[in-house]
Design an enzyme around this catalytic site. Structure first.
Site, mmCIF file in Angstrom:
data_model
loop_
_atom_site.group_PDB
_atom_site.id
_atom_site.type_symbol
_atom_site.label_atom_id
_atom_site.label_comp_id
_atom_site.label_asym_id
_atom_site.label_seq_id
_atom_site.Cartn_x
_atom_site.Cartn_y
_atom_site.Cartn_z
ATOM 1 N N ASP A 43 47.787 31.905 38.103
ATOM 2 C CA ASP A 43 48.964 32.753 37.901
ATOM 3 C C ASP A 43 50.060 32.515 38.934
ATOM 4 O O ASP A 43 50.794 33.425 39.304
ATOM 5 C CB ASP A 43 48.565 34.249 37.883
ATOM 6 C CG ASP A 43 47.478 34.512 36.860
ATOM 7 O OD1 ASP A 43 47.501 33.872 35.794
ATOM 8 O OD2 ASP A 43 46.599 35.351 37.132
ATOM 9 N N LYS A 98 52.728 28.436 36.928
ATOM 10 C CA LYS A 98 52.641 27.018 36.494
ATOM 11 C C LYS A 98 53.414 26.789 35.195
ATOM 12 O O LYS A 98 54.141 25.810 35.064
ATOM 13 C CB LYS A 98 51.162 26.621 36.271
ATOM 14 C CG LYS A 98 50.322 26.697 37.532
ATOM 15 C CD LYS A 98 48.870 26.406 37.236
ATOM 16 C CE LYS A 98 48.160 27.439 36.414
ATOM 17 N NZ LYS A 98 47.971 28.740 37.061
ATOM 18 N N GLY A 103 46.723 31.949 30.985
ATOM 19 C CA GLY A 103 47.864 32.652 30.398
ATOM 20 C C GLY A 103 49.099 32.180 31.121
ATOM 21 O O GLY A 103 49.252 32.432 32.317
ATOM 22 N N HIS A 104 49.942 31.434 30.446
ATOM 23 C CA HIS A 104 51.116 30.825 31.083
ATOM 24 C C HIS A 104 52.372 31.389 30.423
ATOM 25 O O HIS A 104 52.568 31.227 29.218
ATOM 26 C CB HIS A 104 51.072 29.295 30.921
ATOM 27 C CG HIS A 104 49.849 28.688 31.530
ATOM 28 N ND1 HIS A 104 49.427 27.409 31.281
ATOM 29 C CD2 HIS A 104 48.933 29.199 32.396
ATOM 30 C CE1 HIS A 104 48.316 27.169 31.952
ATOM 31 N NE2 HIS A 104 47.991 28.240 32.635
ATOM 32 N N GLN A 136 44.300 27.260 35.225
ATOM 33 C CA GLN A 136 43.611 27.849 36.385
ATOM 34 C C GLN A 136 44.226 27.285 37.676
ATOM 35 O O GLN A 136 45.412 27.063 37.711
ATOM 36 C CB GLN A 136 42.093 27.613 36.335
ATOM 37 C CG GLN A 136 41.381 28.450 35.276
ATOM 38 C CD GLN A 136 41.562 27.950 33.853
ATOM 39 O OE1 GLN A 136 41.242 26.816 33.559
ATOM 40 N NE2 GLN A 136 42.057 28.778 32.981
HETATM 41 P P1 GDP Z 1 50.627 30.727 35.369
HETATM 42 O O1 GDP Z 1 49.308 31.145 34.832
HETATM 43 O O2 GDP Z 1 50.501 29.975 36.650
HETATM 44 O O3 GDP Z 1 51.469 29.993 34.360
HETATM 45 O O4 GDP Z 1 51.411 32.078 35.717
HETATM 46 P P2 GDP Z 1 51.516 33.408 34.815
HETATM 47 O O5 GDP Z 1 52.478 33.146 33.730
HETATM 48 O O6 GDP Z 1 50.173 33.924 34.479
HETATM 49 O O7 GDP Z 1 52.093 34.426 35.872
HETATM 50 C C1 GDP Z 1 53.306 34.206 36.511
HETATM 51 C C2 GDP Z 1 54.263 35.369 36.171
HETATM 52 O O8 GDP Z 1 55.368 35.336 37.063
HETATM 53 C C3 GDP Z 1 54.885 35.267 34.781
HETATM 54 O O9 GDP Z 1 55.090 36.547 34.291
HETATM 55 C C4 GDP Z 1 56.223 34.554 35.031
HETATM 56 O O10 GDP Z 1 57.205 34.877 34.051
HETATM 57 C C5 GDP Z 1 56.585 35.103 36.374
HETATM 58 N N1 GDP Z 1 57.356 34.183 37.249
HETATM 59 C C6 GDP Z 1 57.206 32.852 37.393
HETATM 60 N N2 GDP Z 1 58.020 32.398 38.372
HETATM 61 C C7 GDP Z 1 58.681 33.479 38.848
HETATM 62 C C8 GDP Z 1 59.621 33.671 39.913
HETATM 63 O O11 GDP Z 1 60.026 32.752 40.614
HETATM 64 N N3 GDP Z 1 60.041 34.954 40.128
HETATM 65 C C9 GDP Z 1 59.616 36.010 39.382
HETATM 66 N N4 GDP Z 1 60.082 37.215 39.671
HETATM 67 N N5 GDP Z 1 58.724 35.859 38.382
HETATM 68 C C10 GDP Z 1 58.255 34.614 38.144
HETATM 69 P P1 IMO Z 2 45.945 30.609 34.645
HETATM 70 O O1 IMO Z 2 45.955 29.245 34.026
HETATM 71 C C1 IMO Z 2 43.826 33.634 36.981
HETATM 72 C C2 IMO Z 2 39.450 33.568 36.722
HETATM 73 C C3 IMO Z 2 38.891 34.849 36.111
HETATM 74 C C4 IMO Z 2 37.569 34.935 36.849
HETATM 75 C C5 IMO Z 2 37.141 33.470 36.955
HETATM 76 C C6 IMO Z 2 36.149 33.049 35.878
HETATM 77 O O2 IMO Z 2 46.711 31.625 33.871
HETATM 78 O O3 IMO Z 2 46.336 30.540 36.078
HETATM 79 P P2 IMO Z 2 36.490 32.512 33.301
HETATM 80 O O4 IMO Z 2 36.990 33.366 32.175
HETATM 81 O O5 IMO Z 2 37.317 31.283 33.547
HETATM 82 O O6 IMO Z 2 35.029 32.179 33.172
HETATM 83 O O7 IMO Z 2 36.619 33.444 34.593
HETATM 84 O O8 IMO Z 2 38.326 32.703 36.824
HETATM 85 N N1 IMO Z 2 40.478 32.892 35.917
HETATM 86 C C7 IMO Z 2 41.802 32.997 36.135
HETATM 87 N N2 IMO Z 2 42.487 33.761 37.000
HETATM 88 N N3 IMO Z 2 44.489 32.783 36.171
HETATM 89 C C8 IMO Z 2 43.807 32.009 35.291
HETATM 90 O O9 IMO Z 2 44.419 31.060 34.529
HETATM 91 C C9 IMO Z 2 42.404 32.115 35.224
HETATM 92 N N4 IMO Z 2 41.447 31.512 34.485
HETATM 93 C C10 IMO Z 2 40.272 31.986 34.927
HETATM 94 O O10 IMO Z 2 39.723 35.946 36.357
HETATM 95 O O11 IMO Z 2 37.768 35.425 38.148
HETATM 96 MG MG MG Z 3 48.304 32.880 34.210
#
Ligand code: GDP
Ligand code: IMO
Ligand code: MG
Length: 425
Positions: A14, A17, A41-42, A224
């Site tokens: 999270d 990415k 979840g991206h 991840q």
């Molecule tokens: P990922 O799993 O690495 O793709 O990240 P996620 O999408 O799960 O979580 C990142 C969250 O932060 C999302 O809701 C993005 O829209 C948000 N986000 C990403 N970059 C920025 C930033 O520079 N500033 C803010 N405020 N939000 C951001």
């Molecule tokens: P993105 O790509 C954050 C974590 C779960 C748990 C551990 C094992 O959005 O960054 P699993 O379901 O993979 O067997 O769970 O890994 N986990 C993540 N945490 N972002 C993710 O993906 C994750 N994918 C798995 O929360 O601790």
């Molecule tokens: Mg994510």
């Protein structure tokens, strides 16, 4: 020859990415996923609209980028279908734009049931998985019990293998006192899903090999993050796939010599979902405030994320093991308004310094973090588009990270929307 670029998260996921991949894909021919499944979840925000992707590569929103789901990804077909539908409802034509490997393993209903049954059985010791069947599907893969898109293409083989596996898994589920899988109903569902998915299936290895030969721009998106890598993190508080750069060879068939830039995404603070050690975690009100301000709730599960200060000792390890050559910093805008910002710089256990790489979960739970304290800033920085526009103390925060990690920071993201970033040359 144009080299393949890679992007991985350097913390516990999270980091943002998806948002950075969307940016880097603007001139990419192919965006590729190679690991994990819909535990990811991206989130991407374009023209005020939010797109949450769990399986489809985050480059798909760029008009000229094709999205490849390569062999290392594990597929929940219902989730895939809902993502396809989300994009089609948005007017995107996915024909020739989305390509799925027939080597991908399929997440089956019993994988999800087993994931949840194991978690329930662990009780207070639960790992906090996403419950999406990720561990069980990879376990079946390595124990020769997996079922792939390959079988789904050959329907009779799918029926035979699914029936065999589901009968065994139902016996296991009974021992957990968990409802069993209705095999006939599941097969009916898969027969329908099959019709929708099959048009996207192709030999992604060949497509990528030809693309690289033809000098096409290929971008690989790690799901991840390195601190969740199956081998290089605090097992068992990991995910079930490898995330480090080397696993792209196995997960997409791209040889290591073809890889050029390896981007590492570093969130300006830290978040973690699920159980396990988190040395710089903020368990007080300041953590609650950071969670609210940063909107730190899971894209996949909606769970509140644990939050804490940036932990450079572990991020440095992630940069080393994944061979990071460029960094994108994200969510630094969320730190605006803090008087002081702390950064973890080293670990100490029983009076001795200890590196992240020599710690298992036991050491990580017990150690003390040594912090450097930096001055914060008050200004809202989301409108900044040049490094010089940032408050001096924010510039110093960025420079401190760059110096500590010894890796060039090339992008600073100051907001979730596509255009909210600063490019550093
Ligand atoms: P990922 O799993 O690495 O793709 O990240 P996620 O999408 O799960 O979580 C990142 C969250 O932060 C999302 O809701 C993005 O829209 C948000 N986000 C990403 N970059 C920025 C930033 O520079 N500033 C803010 N405020 N939000 C951001
Ligand atoms: P993105 O790509 C954050 C974590 C779960 C748990 C551990 C094992 O959005 O960054 P699993 O379901 O993979 O067997 O769970 O890994 N986990 C993540 N945490 N972002 C993710 O993906 C994750 N994918 C798995 O929360 O601790
Ligand atoms: Mg994510």
């Amino acid at each position: 020859m144009s080299k393949v670029s890679v992007l991985v998260g350097t913390q516990w996921g999270d980091e943002g990415k998806g948002r950075i991949i969307d940016l880097l894909s603007s001139d990419a021919d192919f965006a590729v996923r190679f690991n994990g499944g819909n535990n990811a979840g991206h989130t991407i925000v374009v023209n005020g609209k939010k797109y949450p992707f769990h399986l489809i590569p985050s480059g798909i929103l760029q008009p000229n980028t094709k999205a490849i789901i390569a062999n290392g990804v594990v597929l929940d077909l219902e989730v895939l279908l809902s993502e396809i539908k989300m994009l089609e409802d948005d007017g995107l034509n996915l024909k020739d734009k989305l390509i799925i490997s027939d080597r991908c393993h399929i997440i089956l209903p019993y994988h999800k049931a087993l994931d949840q049954a194991y978690e329930n059985a662990r009780g207070s010791e639960k790992l906090g998985t996403t419950g999406r069947g990720i561990g069980p599907v990879y376990a079946d893969k390595v124990s020769y019990n997996g079922i792939r898109i390959y079988e789904l293409v050959r329907w009779e083989l799918f029926v035979e293998k699914f029936t065999f596996q589901a009968n065994i898994k139902n016996k296991i589920l009974k021992t957990f006192d968990t409802p069993v899988i209705d095999i006939e109903r599941a097969l009916e569902k898969f027969k329908k899903l099959r019709e929708i998915i099959l048009p996207y299936v192709a030999d992604t290895y060949q497509i990528l090999t030809n693309a690289i030969k033809d000098n096409k721009k290929v971008l690989v998106e790690g799901a991840q993050a390195v601190l969740l890598d199956l081998d290089f993190s605090a097992y068992p508080f990991t995910t079930a796939s490898n995330v480090v750069t080397g696993s792209i060879n196995a997960g997409a068939g791209i040889p290591p010599q073809k890889i050029g830039d390896v981007w590492g995404v570093v969130k300006a603070y830290t978040s973690k979902v699920g159980s396990g050690p988190f040395p710089t975690e903020l368990k007080d009100k300041s953590g609650d405030d950071l969670r609210e301000k940063g909107g730190e709730y899971g894209t996949t599960t909606g769970r509140p994320r644990r939050v804490g200060w940036l932990d450079l000792e572990s991020v440095k390890f992630a940069c080393e093991v994944a061979g990071i050559t460029k960094i994108a910093i994200t969510k630094i805008d969320i730190l605006s308004g803090l008087k002081k910002i702390k950064v973890g710089v080293s670990y100490n256990l029983n009076g001795k310094s200890i590196s992240y790489s020599s710690c298992g979960y036991d050491e990580l739970e017990k150690l003390k973090v040594e912090y450097k304290e930096l001055d914060g800033w008050d200004e809202d920085i989301r409108g900044c588009r040049k490094f010089e526009d940032l408050p001096k103390t924010c510039q110093e925060y960025i420079k401190f990270i760059e110096k500590f990690l010894g890796v060039k920071i090339a992008i600073v993201s100051v907001g979730p929307a596509r255009e909210e970033y600063i490019k550093l040359v």
